[in-house]
Scaffold this active site. Structure first.
Site, PDB file in Angstrom:
ATOM      1  N   HIS A   1       0.829  -1.200   0.000  1.00 28.76           N
ATOM      2  CA  HIS A   1       0.000   0.000   0.000  1.00 28.76           C
ATOM      3  C   HIS A   1       0.868   1.257   0.000  1.00 28.76           C
ATOM      4  CE1 HIS A   1      -2.877  -2.809   2.368  1.00 28.76           C
ATOM      5  NE2 HIS A   1      -3.032  -2.973   1.076  1.00 28.76           N
TER       6      HIS A   1
ATOM      7  N   ASP B   1      -7.146   4.899   0.008  1.00 30.82           N
ATOM      8  CA  ASP B   1      -7.173   3.559  -0.575  1.00 30.82           C
ATOM      9  C   ASP B   1      -8.374   2.793  -0.028  1.00 30.82           C
ATOM     10  OD1 ASP B   1      -6.462   2.451   1.897  1.00 30.82           O
ATOM     11  OD2 ASP B   1      -4.346   2.264   1.385  1.00 30.82           O
TER      12      ASP B   1
ATOM     13  N   HIS C   1       4.499 -14.089  -4.391  1.00 31.65           N
ATOM     14  CA  HIS C   1       3.173 -14.319  -3.809  1.00 31.65           C
ATOM     15  C   HIS C   1       2.072 -13.663  -4.638  1.00 31.65           C
ATOM     16  CE1 HIS C   1       4.077 -10.286  -2.624  1.00 31.65           C
ATOM     17  NE2 HIS C   1       3.035 -10.150  -1.848  1.00 31.65           N
TER      18      HIS C   1
ATOM     19  N   TRP D   1       0.173  -7.281  -6.025  1.00 30.79           N
ATOM     20  CA  TRP D   1       0.162  -6.473  -7.250  1.00 30.79           C
ATOM     21  C   TRP D   1       1.406  -5.598  -7.372  1.00 30.79           C
ATOM     22  CZ3 TRP D   1      -1.877  -7.323 -11.584  1.00 30.79           C
ATOM     23  CH2 TRP D   1      -2.052  -6.318 -12.544  1.00 30.79           C
ATOM     24  N   ASN D   2       1.880  -5.034  -6.271  1.00 28.59           N
ATOM     25  CA  ASN D   2       3.077  -4.203  -6.320  1.00 28.59           C
ATOM     26  C   ASN D   2       4.277  -5.019  -6.798  1.00 28.59           C
ATOM     27  OD1 ASN D   2       4.335  -1.558  -5.652  1.00 28.59           O
ATOM     28  ND2 ASN D   2       5.513  -2.807  -4.229  1.00 28.59           N
ATOM     29  N   SER D   3       4.403  -6.241  -6.305  1.00 26.23           N
ATOM     30  CA  SER D   3       5.504  -7.113  -6.733  1.00 26.23           C
ATOM     31  C   SER D   3       5.382  -7.462  -8.213  1.00 26.23           C
ATOM     32  CB  SER D   3       5.523  -8.392  -5.890  1.00 26.23           C
ATOM     33  OG  SER D   3       5.885  -8.115  -4.556  1.00 26.23           O
TER      34      SER D   3
ATOM     35  N   ALA E   1      -5.875 -12.870  -0.216  1.00 26.14           N
ATOM     36  CA  ALA E   1      -6.504 -11.698  -0.833  1.00 26.14           C
ATOM     37  C   ALA E   1      -6.724 -11.932  -2.326  1.00 26.14           C
ATOM     38  CB  ALA E   1      -5.687 -10.441  -0.534  1.00 26.14           C
ATOM     39  N   GLU E   2      -6.428 -10.922  -3.164  1.00 22.80           N
ATOM     40  CA  GLU E   2      -6.705 -11.045  -4.603  1.00 22.80           C
ATOM     41  C   GLU E   2      -5.599 -11.760  -5.354  1.00 22.80           C
ATOM     42  OE1 GLU E   2      -4.396  -7.129  -4.472  1.00 22.80           O
ATOM     43  OE2 GLU E   2      -5.513  -8.455  -3.140  1.00 22.80           O
TER      44      GLU E   2
END
Length: 487
Positions: free
Chosen positions: A18, A116, A368, A371-373, A391-392
């Site tokens: 985040h 967010d 994992h 999304w950031n990764s 999560a997503e």
């Protein structure tokens, strides 16, 4: 005091996935679109990855004002065993009075507020202080689509998906398989469901939704979200794709032993393994992963943390490196480090991930699927082994593997049982040395090019989206000026 430029206040949830995109969004608004930027963050343990990142040269947040806020005591509000998403939500909610006070004290009041998903309870502050309000989805368009669409399901459709486990069909989008659906939406009796599902009704009340993706990454879903006849009808407000938001890499500002080690390795020869700032594995799975890496005979960098007995997100917001035995942490096979020291590098806490994935020696990423990764891997042109945990991330893994063709994955979900060392060895070799991995490397390098095009100041979609948001803030600012002049 004469106000000469728009000012945006941003409220970021704790956690690297985040914090990083919020800071990068703030830097882009300040550097390319003329905003003053204030970012409110909850202060966490000094040993956490978040604190290490915020205090590192790689954060490079000179363009924005980061304001640390005390983390509220929620021990009397949330069961200690509650899912981490509930804890984050309550933390953010309990911090709103502090943010209100901070804004009241500002001479230069914000013209816009960006929150967010965990900060949606702060949206009413927009009305209190005459601010435009935007919801920032640090994840992807698929996640946004599900968050918008799920609350509209009638009982029959909900039963089809939750009870009969049929795919969820959203207008204009790829169907979402039951096994990929967030746990948030699967138990109508849970606190998680009761807290998050109603958020779908908040989206149409803001001035726009900002999402960390771009057209070539998710063409069908974005088209649906922007089409008033499809999911755009449910959103009710503009959807702005502004991705990829990933931290720019400057090796000269980052001093870490892992980068020195990578400098000595051949190009595209190293597999990077990390489960994010909060992901964790069981003791048995850690053992199998260690043996699988060793059996693959491939070079690797592994951000390794102690095992947990609870959920895969049990380490969220915490850090612990475990005891060391003969150079090997006590939760890995005895002698693992000594047997692999010539081709492996172990990191027990925070690692400069963006710099690692941008390094020419790195040729694969076991992730994992946060999304950031994923975005850092795409920007680095590095194909992936998808290992979704919570999560997503299951939806993300499907996007990478089945739609984009830039990742391999195990035959079963990690949540369904231990992935064996033999399968791990095969996955590693597939991505690092076999033809399938080479083809994925070509695909992700093409995707990397589209990411750069999205960010271009010369007509890039991300740049144009933020320009429209800047224009809206300028128009509001002009109205404020007119009122001040008595016009």
């Amino acid at each position: 005091m004469k106000i000469t430029k728009p000012h945006v206040a941003m409220f970021a949830s704790p956690g690297m996935g985040h914090i990083i995109p919020v800071i990068e969004l703030g830097k882009r608004l300040a550097g390319s679109h003329g905003f003053d930027v204030t970012i409110f963050v909850l202060e966490t343990d000094a040993a956490s990855a978040q604190s290490q990142f915020l205090n590192s040269p790689g954060c490079d947040a000179a363009l924005v004002d980061i304001v640390g806020l005390p983390t509220p005591d929620i021990s009397g509000l949330v069961d200690p065993s509650a899912f981490f998403g509930i804890k984050l939500l309550v933390m953010m909610r309990e911090t709103i009075p502090t943010i209100r006070s901070k804004i009241e004290e500002m001479q230069h009041k914000p013209t816009a507020l960006i929150v967010d998903l965990f900060g949606l309870d702060a949206i009413p502050l927009g009305g209190e202080f005459n601010m435009l309000t935007y919801i920032f989805i640090a994840s992807n368009a698929r996640f946004l689509a599900v968050a918008l669409f799920f609350p509209t399901l009638d009982k029959d459709m909900e039963e089809e998906h939750i009870i009969k486990k049929q795919p969820m069909v959203m207008p204009g989008c790829e169907p979402v398989r039951f096994e990929d659906t967030l746990e948030t939406f699967l138990d109508p009796n849970s606190q998680l469901y009761r807290e998050f599902v109603p958020f779908g009704s908040v989206f149409p009340t803001c001035d726009g939704i900002i999402v960390n993706t771009w057209d070539d990454m998710e063409p069908k879903t974005l088209k649906s979200l922007q089409d008033p006849k499809l999911l755009g009808r449910i959103a009710g407000v503009p959807v702005y794709p502004i991705g990829p938001l990933s931290r720019p890499v400057d090796p000269s500002k980052t001093n870490h032993p892992v980068l020195d080690w990578l400098n000595k390795q051949p190009d595209e020869s190293v597999l990077y393994i990390s489960f994010g700032s909060g992901g964790s594995l069981s003791a048995k799975q850690l053992t199998e992963l260690a043996w699988g890496l060793e059996m693959s005979q491939q070079r690797f960098v592994w951000v390794v943390r102690p095992p947990v007995d609870g959920s895969a997100c049990s380490a969220y917001l915490s850090a612990n490196s475990g005891k060391i035995r003969d150079g090997t942490p006590d939760y890995l096979p005895e002698g693992f480090v000594s047997r692999t020291h010539e081709r492996g590098f172990m990191v027990s806490s925070w690692a400069p991930q963006a710099e690692i994935l941008a390094h020419q020696a790195v040729g694969g990423f076991l992730t994992h699927c946060g999304w950031n990764s994923i975005l850092e891997s795409v920007v680095g042109g590095v194909p992936m082994i998808a290992w979704p945990l919570f999560a997503e991330q299951m939806m993300n893994a499907t996007l990478l593997n089945e739609e984009l063709g830039v990742a391999v994955r195990s035959k079963k979900l990690p949540s369904e049982g231990v992935i064996t060392r033999a399968e791990i060895e095969a996955l590693v070799r597939k991505i690092m040395v076999e033809e399938e991995g080479a083809e994925m490397r070509k695909k992700i390098k093409k995707l990397k090019e589209t990411a750069a095009e999205s960010l271009s100041c010369d007509g890039g979609v991300a740049h144009e989206s933020l320009s429209r948001i800047a224009d809206e803030s300028e128009h509001l600012l002009e109205r404020v000026r007119c009122m001040a002049r008595g016009a």
